[in-house]
Design a protein around this motif. Structure first.
Motif, PDB file in Angstrom:
ATOM      1  N   ALA A 517       0.816  -1.210   0.000  1.00 41.24           N
ATOM      2  CA  ALA A 517       0.000   0.000   0.000  1.00 41.24           C
ATOM      3  C   ALA A 517       0.848   1.258   0.000  1.00 41.24           C
ATOM      4  N   ALA A 518       1.952   1.220  -0.756  1.00 42.82           N
ATOM      5  CA  ALA A 518       2.802   2.407  -0.795  1.00 42.82           C
ATOM      6  C   ALA A 518       2.062   3.560  -1.446  1.00 42.82           C
ATOM      7  N   PRO A 519       1.997   4.720  -0.808  1.00 42.60           N
ATOM      8  CA  PRO A 519       1.298   5.844  -1.423  1.00 42.60           C
ATOM      9  C   PRO A 519       2.046   6.334  -2.653  1.00 42.60           C
ATOM     10  N   THR A 520       1.308   6.829  -3.627  1.00 40.63           N
ATOM     11  CA  THR A 520       1.933   7.334  -4.841  1.00 40.63           C
ATOM     12  C   THR A 520       2.789   8.552  -4.543  1.00 40.63           C
ATOM     13  N   GLN A 521       2.316   9.406  -3.660  1.00 42.00           N
ATOM     14  CA  GLN A 521       3.072  10.589  -3.291  1.00 42.00           C
ATOM     15  C   GLN A 521       3.028  10.769  -1.778  1.00 42.00           C
ATOM     16  N   VAL A 522       4.073  11.379  -1.244  1.00 43.07           N
ATOM     17  CA  VAL A 522       4.139  11.688   0.181  1.00 43.07           C
ATOM     18  C   VAL A 522       4.282  13.198   0.323  1.00 43.07           C
ATOM     19  N   GLN A 523       3.441  13.803   1.150  1.00 42.76           N
ATOM     20  CA  GLN A 523       3.509  15.241   1.386  1.00 42.76           C
ATOM     21  C   GLN A 523       4.405  15.489   2.596  1.00 42.76           C
ATOM     22  N   VAL A 524       5.345  16.407   2.480  1.00 39.70           N
ATOM     23  CA  VAL A 524       6.312  16.652   3.532  1.00 39.70           C
ATOM     24  C   VAL A 524       6.253  18.111   3.975  1.00 39.70           C
ATOM     25  N   LYS A 525       6.168  18.312   5.277  1.00 46.71           N
ATOM     26  CA  LYS A 525       6.398  19.634   5.848  1.00 46.71           C
ATOM     27  C   LYS A 525       7.609  19.530   6.756  1.00 46.71           C
ATOM     28  N   GLN A 526       8.365  20.603   6.853  1.00 47.92           N
ATOM     29  CA  GLN A 526       9.567  20.568   7.672  1.00 47.92           C
ATOM     30  C   GLN A 526       9.597  21.734   8.646  1.00 47.92           C
ATOM     31  N   VAL A 527      10.035  21.425   9.845  1.00 45.86           N
ATOM     32  CA  VAL A 527      10.409  22.483  10.766  1.00 45.86           C
ATOM     33  C   VAL A 527      11.912  22.653  10.621  1.00 45.86           C
ATOM     34  N   SER A 528      12.369  23.823  10.278  1.00 46.62           N
ATOM     35  CA  SER A 528      13.801  24.022  10.086  1.00 46.62           C
ATOM     36  C   SER A 528      14.189  25.412  10.557  1.00 46.62           C
ATOM     37  N   ILE A 529      15.462  25.613  10.783  1.00 42.24           N
ATOM     38  CA  ILE A 529      15.960  26.937  11.164  1.00 42.24           C
ATOM     39  C   ILE A 529      17.231  27.195  10.378  1.00 42.24           C
ATOM     40  N   THR A 569       6.547  17.811  -2.334  1.00 46.12           N
ATOM     41  CA  THR A 569       5.927  16.573  -2.787  1.00 46.12           C
ATOM     42  C   THR A 569       7.021  15.587  -3.170  1.00 46.12           C
ATOM     43  N   VAL A 570       7.035  14.458  -2.519  1.00 45.10           N
ATOM     44  CA  VAL A 570       8.036  13.423  -2.775  1.00 45.10           C
ATOM     45  C   VAL A 570       7.359  12.283  -3.525  1.00 45.10           C
ATOM     46  N   THR A 571       7.855  11.966  -4.701  1.00 49.66           N
ATOM     47  CA  THR A 571       7.301  10.863  -5.482  1.00 49.66           C
ATOM     48  C   THR A 571       7.879   9.547  -4.989  1.00 49.66           C
ATOM     49  N   CYS A 572       7.001   8.613  -4.691  1.00 51.93           N
ATOM     50  CA  CYS A 572       7.430   7.330  -4.136  1.00 51.93           C
ATOM     51  C   CYS A 572       7.768   6.340  -5.257  1.00 51.93           C
ATOM     52  N   ASN A 573       8.566   5.368  -4.906  1.00 53.78           N
ATOM     53  CA  ASN A 573       8.990   4.330  -5.839  1.00 53.78           C
ATOM     54  C   ASN A 573       8.046   3.145  -5.724  1.00 53.78           C
ATOM     55  N   GLN A 574       7.149   3.003  -6.696  1.00 51.60           N
ATOM     56  CA  GLN A 574       6.184   1.912  -6.645  1.00 51.60           C
ATOM     57  C   GLN A 574       6.840   0.563  -6.847  1.00 51.60           C
ATOM     58  N   ALA A 575       7.957   0.529  -7.578  1.00 53.72           N
ATOM     59  CA  ALA A 575       8.631  -0.750  -7.837  1.00 53.72           C
ATOM     60  C   ALA A 575       9.195  -1.346  -6.560  1.00 53.72           C
ATOM     61  N   THR A 576       9.713  -0.471  -5.672  1.00 51.84           N
ATOM     62  CA  THR A 576      10.295  -0.953  -4.420  1.00 51.84           C
ATOM     63  C   THR A 576       9.360  -0.772  -3.234  1.00 51.84           C
ATOM     64  N   ASN A 577       8.161  -0.236  -3.509  1.00 51.79           N
ATOM     65  CA  ASN A 577       7.184  -0.050  -2.436  1.00 51.79           C
ATOM     66  C   ASN A 577       7.744   0.836  -1.313  1.00 51.79           C
ATOM     67  N   SER A 578       8.354   1.980  -1.705  1.00 54.02           N
ATOM     68  CA  SER A 578       9.024   2.793  -0.694  1.00 54.02           C
ATOM     69  C   SER A 578       9.015   4.268  -1.091  1.00 54.02           C
ATOM     70  N   CYS A 579       9.190   5.100  -0.069  1.00 52.35           N
ATOM     71  CA  CYS A 579       9.287   6.553  -0.243  1.00 52.35           C
ATOM     72  C   CYS A 579      10.512   7.023   0.527  1.00 52.35           C
ATOM     73  N   LEU A 580      11.346   7.828  -0.111  1.00 48.87           N
ATOM     74  CA  LEU A 580      12.575   8.298   0.519  1.00 48.87           C
ATOM     75  C   LEU A 580      12.373   9.720   1.022  1.00 48.87           C
ATOM     76  N   ILE A 581      12.554   9.908   2.339  1.00 44.75           N
ATOM     77  CA  ILE A 581      12.369  11.210   2.984  1.00 44.75           C
ATOM     78  C   ILE A 581      13.684  11.655   3.603  1.00 44.75           C
ATOM     79  N   ASN A 582      14.081  12.887   3.293  1.00 46.66           N
ATOM     80  CA  ASN A 582      15.280  13.463   3.899  1.00 46.66           C
ATOM     81  C   ASN A 582      14.880  14.347   5.069  1.00 46.66           C
TER      82      ASN A 582
END
Length: 674
Positions: A517-529, A569-582
């Motif tokens: 059930a890997a999502p097609t896209q992952v929405q990311v918000k960041q707290v940063s300074i 917007t981070v595009t997930c890898n459907q082939a590996t069923n994964s999303c890479l977040i930094n």
């Protein structure tokens, strides 16, 4: 013509309900309102000796701790089930208003408003910004000063609150607080705030004298605030009563339990109090163990009257610096304690003594709240409590409390003698031309609110990510029994290009009968300074952003976020069923695992209250009385004071107020003559 100085004087005496505030400098020149580009004035003011001597505006900048040794893995995976039924260890359902504020009763005029007709505009904006993400905001008005508070019919010069330090027996270092006199105007002020933003209140009933009960704040609270009263705190930190000389030496859990019974009976006998079963107690500070109090039969006797089982806790104290002769031992070095706030272990250690009570609260069907908390008592640590480290600490601490089945936590707000405030008004002699200061922990309230969401179904779990490493904690939030969001924290400070980490998130496929059930896209918000748009640092204070938006630096905030919101917007890898977040170092990321979750929690346009500046010094038009009734001036000639955990107390406060009708006439005349 009426001079700018005369107009300044007249406006400085005015006090009216505000949708907009007109800001003048002593010469009548235009002044900027708070924005992300307004940090320079605050930086300049911060170098003035008397201002930087106030802890709220200190110039202490600490060295960021070195990277941990050994370093944690900077690439790791999180494999999660998409359904709550397959995830062990989930919390009880949590609310988006998990984080609220505890405001010391003695600083209400400065933080909330001078009276029912004058509400601080930045305060309204800050509440609106949080309520937009959490539906409402829970606020407690009380603290140490509630114990010595008395309702009076009126005060000199139409004041709403005054202090009497002469009532303190012994040195201030004992932690005693002054007597407060207040009028019913205080309750009308809170009611007017609630009419503008969705604020709910906890009020404090004094327990310093159980032979002559003072229950008027509950009587008026029910009559004036109605459903906006969430409960009444009966007594504050009773385990410190003896050390603060409010009870005889040897005062113990049984003594307190018996006295609490006197309070409960008096409250139930008072027919004007309609919320007699919404009491908040026992509000222990930690000197007594909760289990010792439960052993007296306290909960068996009073649970039907208690709506919230409450505790109060600060992970450290800086009392020796505040009171060198107070017997608190050597002064603690902020640099030495700095690393303690940059670890997942901090939140875990704070909640550990309360896990048993959290379970008891569930059995009894009660809320369980951390009713007063922040980085350190006695004002916090300059350079720590007002740095970005405190924001990361509060994010992790808040989510750890939610995971541990607390139902809410209130970040304490004191005066200008503390460095941990989520927000601080400017010194009064600067209030005509300078704005507020928003502390980094305020940003944590927005993060946690968006992480938990507004459905009241969110359940939180500590993922013990990266082998349980203390520098890279992660939490999953399941909403309506489905995985909705992941919160990722990075306590490390980037050095020589090292410190950030990558998380590979995989969802589904690990439970029987569950498809990938890997999502097609992952929405990311960041707290940063980012300091000067250079390498970020945990020790920075002013350039905090949430999704690229900021309240502004010191003396530069009007309570509204500025800047363009950025959602990656981070595009997930459907082939590996994964999303890479930094996750940057330092920083935190809030990952939305579906477009529905993002759309639901994406804040709508927040209704805030704008500020204005003089643009035409020779205006001749009159002021519409209706518009004037919704306008605001600047207030008072008093310093902020604080009484949190032994903080210094200010002098008596007296004010002069003008009615709306007289002010309308007065300003009409002024503008005609201008």
């Amino acid at each position: 013509m009426v001079s700018g100085l005369l107009l300044l004087y007249l406006i400085a005496q005015c006090s009216l309900l505000s949708h907009a505030v007109t800001v003048y400098d002593p010469a009548g020149a235009e002044q900027p309102t708070g924005s992300s580009g307004s940090a320079a004035p605050g930086a300049t003011l911060g170098n003035i000796g008397w201002i930087s001597a106030l802890n709220a505006y200190n110039n202490v900048r600490l060295q960021a701790p070195p990277l941990p040794s050994p370093m944690p893995a900077t690439s790791f995976a999180l494999t999660l089930t998409s359904q709550a039924q397959h995830m062990a260890g989930l919390s009880i359902p949590q609310r988006g208003d998990f984080f609220g504020f505890s405001i010391e009763m003695s600083v209400v005029e400065q933080v909330i408003g001078k009276n029912a007709s004058f509400i601080q505009v930045p305060f309204l904006n800050l509440l609106a910004t949080l309520a937009d993400r959490a539906i409402d905001v829970r606020i407690r008005v009380g603290g140490n000063t509630q114990e010595m508070a008395s309702l009076v019919s009126s005060l000199p010069d139409n004041a709403m609150i005054t202090k009497d330090n002469s009532a303190i027996a012994g040195p201030v270092s004992t932690g005693q607080t002054p007597t407060l006199d207040y009028t019913s105007e205080l309750l009308y002020l809170l009611a007017n705030v609630s009419s503008l933003v969705n604020a709910k209140w906890y009020l404090g009933i004094p327990m310093n004298d159980t032979t002559h009960l003072r229950l008027q704040i509950a009587e008026l609270g029910d009559a004036i605030l109605g459903d906006n009263v969430l409960g009444y705190q009966v007594g504050n930190e009773p385990d410190l009563y003896a050390s603060h000389q409010r009870r005889p030496e040897g005062y113990d859990v049984q003594d307190y339990s018996d006295e609490f019974g006197v309070m409960v009976n008096g409250i139930h006998d008072d027919k004007q109090i309609k919320n007699a079963n919404k009491l908040v107690a026992p509000s222990l500070q930690g000197t007594w163990k909760a289990e010792d109090l439960w052993a007296t039969g306290y909960l068996d006797a009073y649970s039907t009257s208690i709506g919230v089982i409450a505790m109060e806790h600060y992970p450290d104290q800086n009392c020796a610096a505040e009171f060198p002769d107070g017997g608190f031992g050597p002064v603690k070095d902020p640099q030495a304690v700095f690393p303690n706030y940059l670890t997942h272990a901090s939140g875990q250690q704070i909640v550990q003594p309360y896990l048993n009570t959290a379970g008891i609260a569930q059995q009894l069907g009660k809320e369980f709240m951390m009713f007063e908390t922040n980085t350190a008592s006695c004002g916090g640590f300059p350079g720590v409590s007002d740095s970005f480290a405190s924001a990361l600490w509060a994010v992790d601490y808040g989510l750890q409390m939610a995971y541990s089945n607390f139902t809410g936590a209130l970040l304490h707000v004191g005066g200008q003698n503390v460095s941990y405030n989520p927000f601080t008004p400017p010194p009064t002699n600067l209030s005509l031309f300078e704005s507020w200061t928003v502390g980094p922990v305020m940003y944590a309230t927005l993060f946690v609110a968006e992480a938990i969401g507004t459905s009241n179904t969110s359940r939180v779990v500590d993922l013990r990510a990266n082998g349980g490493n203390d520098f890279t904690p992660a939490y999953a939030i399941y909403e309506n029994d489905a995985l909705a969001r992941i919160a990722l924290v990075n306590f490390m400070n980037e050095q020589d290009g090292f410190g950030s980490y990558n998380v590979t998130i995989s969802v589904g496929g690990d439970a029987v009968g569950e498809a990938n059930a890997a999502p097609t896209q992952v929405q990311v918000k960041q707290v940063s300074i980012r300091r000067y748009l250079l390498a970020p640092s945990v020790s920075d204070k002013d350039q905090v952003t949430w999704a690229n938006q900021t309240f502004g630096g010191r003396f530069a905030a009007d309570g509204r976020l500025s800047g363009t919101e950025v959602v990656q917007t981070v595009t997930c890898n459907q082939a590996t069923n994964s999303c890479l977040i930094n996750v940057p170092a330092p920083g935190a990321a809030l990952v939305f695992l579906s477009s529905d979750a993002q759309a639901q929690e994406n804040p709508k346009a927040t209704h805030t209250y704008s500020t204005t500046a003089v643009t035409n010094p020779v205006a001749t038009e009159t002021v519409n009385p209706t518009a004037l009734a919704n306008s605001n001036g600047n207030s008072g000639t008093f310093p902020l004071a604080g009484t949190s955990k032994g903080g210094a107390n200010g002098a008596n406060h007296h004010f002069t107020s003008l009615s709306v009708s007289w002010l309308s006439v007065l300003l009409g005349i002024v503008f005609r003559l201008w």
